[in-house]
Design a protein around this motif. Structure first.
Motif: not given
Length: 93
Positions: A20-28, A36-47
């Motif tokens: 988090i302190s190294a920038g995880e939130i902005s990477v996520k 979203e741009k590549h319309e992959l929302k249903g194919e890729v899950e971020i945990v």
């Protein structure tokens, strides 16, 4: 999406204190935008996970199905990881 191969992926992003302190939130957020741009929302899950014990390498993530570990990520890496790894199956160096 004709012409683009969709692959199912789970991306585990470390949300431990070091990452988090190294920038995880902005990477996520950058990953989410590219997905979203590549319309992959249903194919890729971020945990978001707890600490992955690699704090000095953060922000880090693992793409589970391919068992690929990415380290020292920046938001600018998200575009290449989505376009090359998720869409084309090529590991980004």
């Amino acid at each position: 999406m004709q012409g683009k191969e969709k692959r199912k992926h789970t991306i585990y992003v470390c949300a431990g204190g070091g990452c988090i302190s190294a920038g995880e939130i902005s990477v996520k957020q950058a990953l989410e935008a590219e997905i979203e741009k590549h319309e992959l929302k249903g194919e890729v899950e971020i945990v978001e996970t707890g600490c992955m014990s690699s704090c000095s390498l953060g922000p880090i993530m693992v793409i589970d199905e391919d068992k690929i570990f990415y380290q020292k990520l920046k938001p600018s890496d998200a575009k290449e990881i989505v376009e090359e790894h998720l869409l084309k199956g090529r590991v980004v160096q």
